[in-house]
Every structure is written in structure tokens, then in C-alpha cells.
Design a protein around this motif. Structure first.
Motif, PDB file in Angstrom:
ATOM      1  N   THR A  75      37.608  23.566  28.299  1.00  0.00           N
ATOM      2  CA  THR A  75      36.631  23.840  27.194  1.00  0.00           C
ATOM      3  C   THR A  75      37.164  22.978  26.085  1.00  0.00           C
ATOM      4  N   TYR A 128      42.113  25.463  28.262  1.00  0.00           N
ATOM      5  CA  TYR A 128      42.075  24.733  27.279  1.00  0.00           C
ATOM      6  C   TYR A 128      41.693  23.291  27.735  1.00  0.00           C
ATOM      7  N   LYS A 157      36.751  27.277   9.447  1.00  0.00           N
ATOM      8  CA  LYS A 157      35.640  27.462  10.544  1.00  0.00           C
ATOM      9  C   LYS A 157      34.357  26.939   9.554  1.00  0.00           C
ATOM     10  N   LYS A 180      39.012  23.599  23.553  1.00  0.00           N
ATOM     11  CA  LYS A 180      39.257  24.562  22.497  1.00  0.00           C
ATOM     12  C   LYS A 180      40.396  25.565  23.106  1.00  0.00           C
ATOM     13  N   ASP A 220      36.233  30.675  17.595  1.00  0.00           N
ATOM     14  CA  ASP A 220      35.547  31.829  18.018  1.00  0.00           C
ATOM     15  C   ASP A 220      36.626  32.981  18.238  1.00  0.00           C
ATOM     16  N   ASN A 235      44.289  27.317  21.141  1.00  0.00           N
ATOM     17  CA  ASN A 235      44.799  28.063  20.094  1.00  0.00           C
ATOM     18  C   ASN A 235      46.446  27.769  19.846  1.00  0.00           C
ATOM     19  N   ASN A 289      42.183  32.359  27.203  1.00  0.00           N
ATOM     20  CA  ASN A 289      42.110  31.454  26.233  1.00  0.00           C
ATOM     21  C   ASN A 289      43.435  30.838  25.721  1.00  0.00           C
ATOM     22  N   TYR A 330      40.675  23.314  17.849  1.00  0.00           N
ATOM     23  CA  TYR A 330      40.933  24.662  17.600  1.00  0.00           C
ATOM     24  C   TYR A 330      39.807  25.621  17.998  1.00  0.00           C
ATOM     25  N   ASP A 331      40.145  26.747  18.563  1.00  0.00           N
ATOM     26  CA  ASP A 331      38.834  27.770  19.076  1.00  0.00           C
ATOM     27  C   ASP A 331      38.864  28.751  17.755  1.00  0.00           C
TER      28      ASP A 331
END
Length: 334
Positions: free
Chosen positions: A138, A135, A332, A140, A120, A142, A129, A117-118
Motif C-alpha cells: 500500500t 506497507y 492530515k 502507507k 486513516d 505507521n 497495517n 504515513y497512513d
């Protein structure tokens, strides 16, 4: 005079109008070149809808640098990685476990770079994103990109699974051998009962009754989830007329697509803002020749948000938004 508007994933209460009904000239068509490709995707028979092909087609409308063939090849390669870890004679549940661990547990199957999970950009404010291509690069994601990859790979290895939605959230429904549906929360790889989503997202009973949330979506309705992301892109980068044509197509595909209802209502609000609210202090100051157009825009804005409410949609409270962000920061830090 007050109206409703939704920008991306942020709902703004600009109020409601009490304007009466009046006839008006239709809004001109946008001449959107993307509509033909979208209509072709939705014209496919249900059993021939290819979610991966739909994904790359729509992503290219958002980002022209997306290379569909390369992305499709990469998706096939990931499906092969999952398949290589499935033992002979495996049950569907064992296949699901192989998919889950391939994506989320570090190992040679993902080059010790699991998908995660991102934290940021938890709200997906950057539209990039939400793209599967981002995805994959990276690793990362959502609640849009993560379930999309999960379902595409799951379908490629022969699992009966699809997308489902909660308020501003997408997750996975896996059809088990006993005929029941198992919810997979692709942002973590865990599972959650329907009641868990009801509690977490404060879903009203009416929304479950009308089917705007939690039900397994058809393949064409899953394509509609991709179109929802395109609508968000249009809200920031296209004129309202483009949004009206796009949401008309989306709602024709799935009348219960509540996000498209909200986006359509917002498009009418932006036309109202541009033509009248930014130019006239009071509705009665609008020239008589333009009153019908003002009334039409006002009525459509309110009608669409009211329809969403009748289906069970509710505006998130400030407290709920704050709590959500606090939970993200807590997760996080773990």
C-alpha cells in the motif's frame, strides 16, 4: 478488587488488588508451535541476526498468506534501488540521504509512489497495517512498519542503524561517522533530538535511566520489537497461556521490553477475569480450594505493572491521547 490490563495499544485501568502472596499450581504450557521458530531466531549470534528474515518469519505467524521468499526478494530489490542512487565514494550521510529520498520523494526510483504515513489508521488498530508486507503493497505505514523498512534497507546498503523505542512508538537510530547517534523519524523522514521524544511522549527521567526508551537496540532486541507486534496479535486471537509463554521468551531476550511486561500482566488479568472476576462478586466468595490460584494471578498482574512503573513507564492520560489524535488530524489536513 481492581487490576490492570492492556489491550493492544490501549491501556485500561481496571484497578489494583491488595491480595496477599500465596502459592499456586503453575499455569500449563500453551504448546505454541511458534515458540521453536522464535527461539531459533533469537539463538543466532548477534552479528548473524537477519532482521528481514525475522520480520517475514513473524509476519507469517500473524498472516499465513504472507510469502516470505517473495517479500525478501522485494526487499532486496528496494535495496538495489537505493544503491543505484548512491554516487561512488559516497559518505554514510550521503547514503542515508539516498535512502530517505528513495522512500519519501516521488520519482522514477519509486515509480512516483512514495511511502507515506497512513492517516486513516494512525493508531495501527488493524494489525495488518503493522506488517511490512502491507506497507510494501500500500506504501502507507505507521510507526512500526515504517522504521522497520527503513532499518532493513539501511542495513542492506551497509549503514550502521538500528531501532529504538519511545512509549508506543518505534523510530530509527543512525550511527554517524563521528560516533554519535542521529534519530530518524521514519514516519516523516525527518530527524528529532532525544529531548524532542522526551517532550512529545512525556518520557520520565527514570525511563531514560533504566534504558526502556530511546537507547539503540541490539539486533536481537530489534527482533523483540517484532515479537511485540505478535504479542498484540495474540492478545486478540490466542488464549492467555499463549501470551504468557510468548512474553516469557520476549523478556528473556530483553528484560527492559516494557510492552512485553504490560502484555504479560494483561494475560494474568484475563485469566483472573475468566476464572474469578466474572463468576464471583467478591474475592471471599471464591472457594477455598481456588484461593491460591486467585491470589497468584492477582499478584502477578499487579507485580508486572508495578515493575513497568519502576522502570519508568507511565499510563498515558486521556488528555494526551486526545491531543495526539488532534495532531494527527491537523497533519492530515495539511
Amino acid at each position: 478488587m481492581r487490576h490492570w490490563c492492556i489491550i493492544g495499544l490501549v491501556i485500561l485501568l481496571a484497578g489494583r488488588s491488595l491480595a496477599g502472596h500465596a502459592a499456586a499450581s503453575p499455569i500449563p504450557l500453551s504448546k505454541d508451535p511458534n515458540l521453536a521458530a522464535l527461539k531459533a531466531l533469537l539463538a543466532e549470534p548477534e552479528n548473524r541476526v537477519d532482521l528481514a528474515q525475522a520480520e517475514v518469519t513473524i509476519e507469517r505467524m500473524i498472516d499465513p498468506t504472507v510469502k516470505p521468499a517473495a517479500t525478501l526478494h522485494e526487499l532486496d530489490a528496494w535495496a538495489d534501488r537505493v544503491s543505484a542512487r548512491i554516487p561512488p565514494g559516497a559518505s554514510n550521510m550521503q547514503k542515508l540521504v539516498a535512502l530517505n529520498t528513495t522512500l519519501y520523494q516521488p520519482g522514477p526510483w519509486n515509480d512516483n509512489r512514495p511511502f507515506a504515513y497512513d492517516f486513516d489508521d494512525p493508531l495501527g488498530k488493524d494489525i495488518q497495517n503493522k506488517l511490512l508486507t502491507t506497507y510494501l503493497k500500500t506504501r502507507k505505514g505507521n510507526c512500526v512498519s515504517m522504521p522497520m523498512l527503513y532499518v532493513i534497507l539501511g542495513q542492506k546498503i551497509g549503514l550502521d542503524m538500528t531501532l529504538a523505542t519511545a512509549p508506543l512508538h518505534v523510530f530509527v537510530k543512525f550511527h554517524q561517522d563521528d560516533g554519535t547517534w542521529l534519530n530518524v523519524e521514519a514516519t516523516s523522514g525527518g530527524t528529532l533530538r532525544d529531548q524532542g521524544y522526551v517532550d512529545q511522549f512525556h518520557i520520565q527521567p527514570r525511563a531514560l535511566l533504566t534504558g526502556i526508551y530511546l537507547r539503540p537496540l541490539s539486533k536481537k532486541e530489534s527482533v523483540g520489537v517484532l515479537i511485540d507486534t505478535l504479542e498484540e496479535f495474540y492478545a486478540h486471537h490466542r488464549a492467555p497461556e499463549f501470551q504468557l509463554d510468548l512474553t516469557e521468551l520476549a523478556l528473556g531476550n530483553n528484560p527492559k521490553d516494557v510492552l512485553s511486561l504490560l502484555m504479560r500482566g494483561s494475560a494474568y488479568y484475563h485469566l483472573l477475569q475468566t476464572r474469578y472476576l466474572s463468576r464471583y462478586a467478591r474475592p471471599e466468595d471464591i472457594p477455598a480450594s481456588q484461593q491460591a490460584d486467585y491470589q497468584m494471578l492477582s499478584n502477578n498482574n499487579l507485580m508486572l505493572f508495578a515493575k513497568a512503573e519502576r522502570l519508568g513507564w507511565r499510563e498515558p492520560t486521556v488528555q494526551e491521547d486526545v491531543h495526539y489524535l488532534q495532531q494527527i488530524q491537523h497533519d492530515k489536513a495539511k
